[in-house]
Design an enzyme around this catalytic site. Structure first.
Site, PDB file in Angstrom:
ATOM      1  N   SER A  37       0.807  -1.230   0.000  1.00 16.65           N
ATOM      2  CA  SER A  37       0.000   0.000   0.000  1.00 16.65           C
ATOM      3  C   SER A  37       0.839   1.279   0.000  1.00 16.65           C
ATOM      4  O   SER A  37       0.334   2.339  -0.350  1.00 16.65           O
ATOM      5  CB  SER A  37      -0.929   0.020   1.212  1.00 16.65           C
ATOM      6  N   ASP A 328      -3.176   8.081   8.041  1.00 11.57           N
ATOM      7  CA  ASP A 328      -3.946   7.154   8.883  1.00 11.57           C
ATOM      8  C   ASP A 328      -2.956   6.424   9.789  1.00 11.57           C
ATOM      9  O   ASP A 328      -1.776   6.771   9.832  1.00 11.57           O
ATOM     10  CB  ASP A 328      -4.839   6.242   8.037  1.00 11.57           C
ATOM     11  N   HIS A 331      -0.219   4.775   7.349  1.00  9.69           N
ATOM     12  CA  HIS A 331       0.351   5.393   6.154  1.00  9.69           C
ATOM     13  C   HIS A 331       0.704   6.859   6.350  1.00  9.69           C
ATOM     14  O   HIS A 331      -0.109   7.634   6.861  1.00  9.69           O
ATOM     15  CB  HIS A 331      -0.644   5.275   4.996  1.00  9.69           C
TER      16      HIS A 331
END
Ligand SMILES: *[C@@H]1O[C@H](CO)[C@@H](O)[C@H](O)[C@H]1NC(C)=O
Ligand SMILES: *[C@@H]1O[C@H](CO)[C@@H](O)[C@H](O)[C@H]1NC(C)=O
Ligand SMILES: *[C@@H]1O[C@H](CO)[C@@H](O)[C@H](O)[C@H]1NC(C)=O
Ligand SMILES: *[C@@H]1O[C@H](CO)[C@@H](O)[C@H](O)[C@H]1NC(C)=O
Ligand SMILES: *[C@@H]1O[C@H](CO)[C@@H](O)[C@H](O)[C@H]1NC(C)=O
Length: 365
Positions: A37, A328, A331
């Protein structure tokens, strides 16, 4: 004398024929992206997965794109900045290339994936499948521009990887795990090695690896363990120690490949050092807040829930995302990614070695 002369000319011609001067090509070297991600620009929008492995909903994307692209941040990710510095267009997600737009590179990364097929199985595009997709692209490229040109593009291209963190996160819910730390590490390195060899076999020569951050300090782990009463919100040293094991094995594995594979070049970005320094001295690097995240819930907003589409529905969103290191609980923000990308591009040997990306892009193969 004349034979020697001819022999020298022959050597000269032969070496011109085999060396590709990547800085003299009409186009900049391409960029191929693999991993998790940290690099996923929206590939997971196209697969059957869970919202926790996606970021195609508000407020992801709010700062730059103004709509949720699937990038797990408020804006651009590291490969977006690297492409800009290398004068390339944005590198498209694999599922959006159609038949045309891939001569500048393709991004295969998938949120939630790791080096092992078990990591996120059924919900992610694992690294081995990312390699299969790359092989398909290499074939398409050959069809489109011919054998010689495609060989040059693939050997001048830079191949950048962010992978490994999720293999360690996958262990966390499981206290009855049946491998030793070292056995697990060997499996990870073995699988990573075979993917790098696969890219090399199709003509890839220039590899960039991100090592792992101090994973035990990620807000999600600090918050989970505070909630469970395991710690008081401090870092989980045992998880960070696994990242350290990965980070010391990585350069050894790459040196081994360099010995085995003629022309194999690599560089490592020291994510661990850069993250630790920024986390410990946020103000020095232009952030106000490094321990609390912008979007989430619970202690430090560290419970993973940004957007409320996953398992946890309630979340808060900060007002000034520019103050934060984390968007978040896992991340970083766009600003943090931009700083990393700049260091990768033209940073010193302390953080990116043996080449920075600017020189790696130009390196002949
Ligand atoms: C998608 O995944 C769900 C489980 O998360 C499963 O029930 C469903 O059959 C899957 N759909 C397809 C098309 O694979
Ligand atoms: C934990 O690990 C064991 C052994 O590898 C496995 O059989 C089990 O399914 C795992 N449990 C979870 C919740 O992942
Ligand atoms: C790759 O990982 C699998 C587990 O997913 C493991 O069984 C296998 O031995 C690993 N391969 C190598 C070459 O290490
Ligand atoms: C939490 O615990 C660690 C080690 O046990 C200690 O160093 C730290 O000061 C504690 N932090 C708080 C906020 O109590
Ligand atoms: C490094 O590259 C970035 C991005 O292109 C640029 O903004 C910066 O000025 C460069 N720094 C140096 C010292 O060249």
């Amino acid at each position: 004398m004349s034979t020697l002369f001819h022999f020298c000319i022959f050597i000269l011609v032969a070496s011109f024929a085999t060396t590709v001067l990547c800085h003299e090509r009409p186009h900049q070297a391409a960029l191929f992206v693999f991993g998790d991600s940290i690099f996923d620009p929206g590939n997971n929008n196209y697969i059957n997965t869970t919202a926790d492995f996606q970021a195609n909903y508000f407020p992801y994307g709010e700062s730059f794109f103004k709509y949720p692209t699937g990038r797990a941040s408020d804006g651009r990710l590291i490969p977006d900045f690297i492409a800009e510095y290398a004068h390339l267009p944005l590198i498209p997600p694999y599922f959006e290339i159609g038949k045309k737009h891939f001569v500048h590179g393709v991004n295969f990364a998938s949120g939630g994936s790791g080096c092992l097929a078990e990591t996120g199985r059924g919900f992610v595009i694992d690294l081995k499948t990312q390699l299969e997709y790359f092989k398909d692209v290499a074939k398409l490229l050959k069809k489109k521009v011919g054998r010689t040109e495609s060989k040059q593009i693939l050997s001048c291209a830079v191949y950048i990887f962010s992978t490994g963190s999720n293999d360690y996160f996958a262990l966390l819910p499981n206290s009855t795990f049946s491998f030793s730390d070292n056995e697990y590490l060997q499996m990870i390195m073995g699988n990573l090695t075979s993917v790098l060899k696969g890219v090399y076999k199709d003509g890839g020569r220039k590899f960039v690896m991100l090592n792992l951050a101090p994973l035990g300090c990620l807000p999600i782990l600090r918050a989970l363990n505070l909630q469970k009463g395991v710690t008081n919100g401090s870092c989980m040293e045992e998880v960070t120690n696994m990242a350290k094991m990965f980070n010391s094995a990585l350069p050894k594995m790459l040196k081994q490949l360099e010995k085995q594979l003629p022309g194999f070049k690599h560089t490592i970005f020291n994510t661990f050092k850069v993250s630790a320094e920024t986390y410990d001295n946020p103000t020095k690097y232009g952030f106000k807040i490094s321990d609390t995240v912008c979007c989430g819930t619970g202690p430090f907003r560290g419970i993973f829930s940004c957007g409320g589409k996953g398992q946890v529905k309630e979340y808060e969103l900060c007002k000034n995302v520019k103050d934060y290191l984390f968007f978040d609980s896992v991340h970083p923000t766009e600003l943090a990614y931009q700083q990393c990308a700049k260091l990768m591009w033209n940073g010193t040997l302390e953080v990116v070695a043996p080449h920075n990306l600017k020189s790696l892009f130009e390196l002949s193969t």
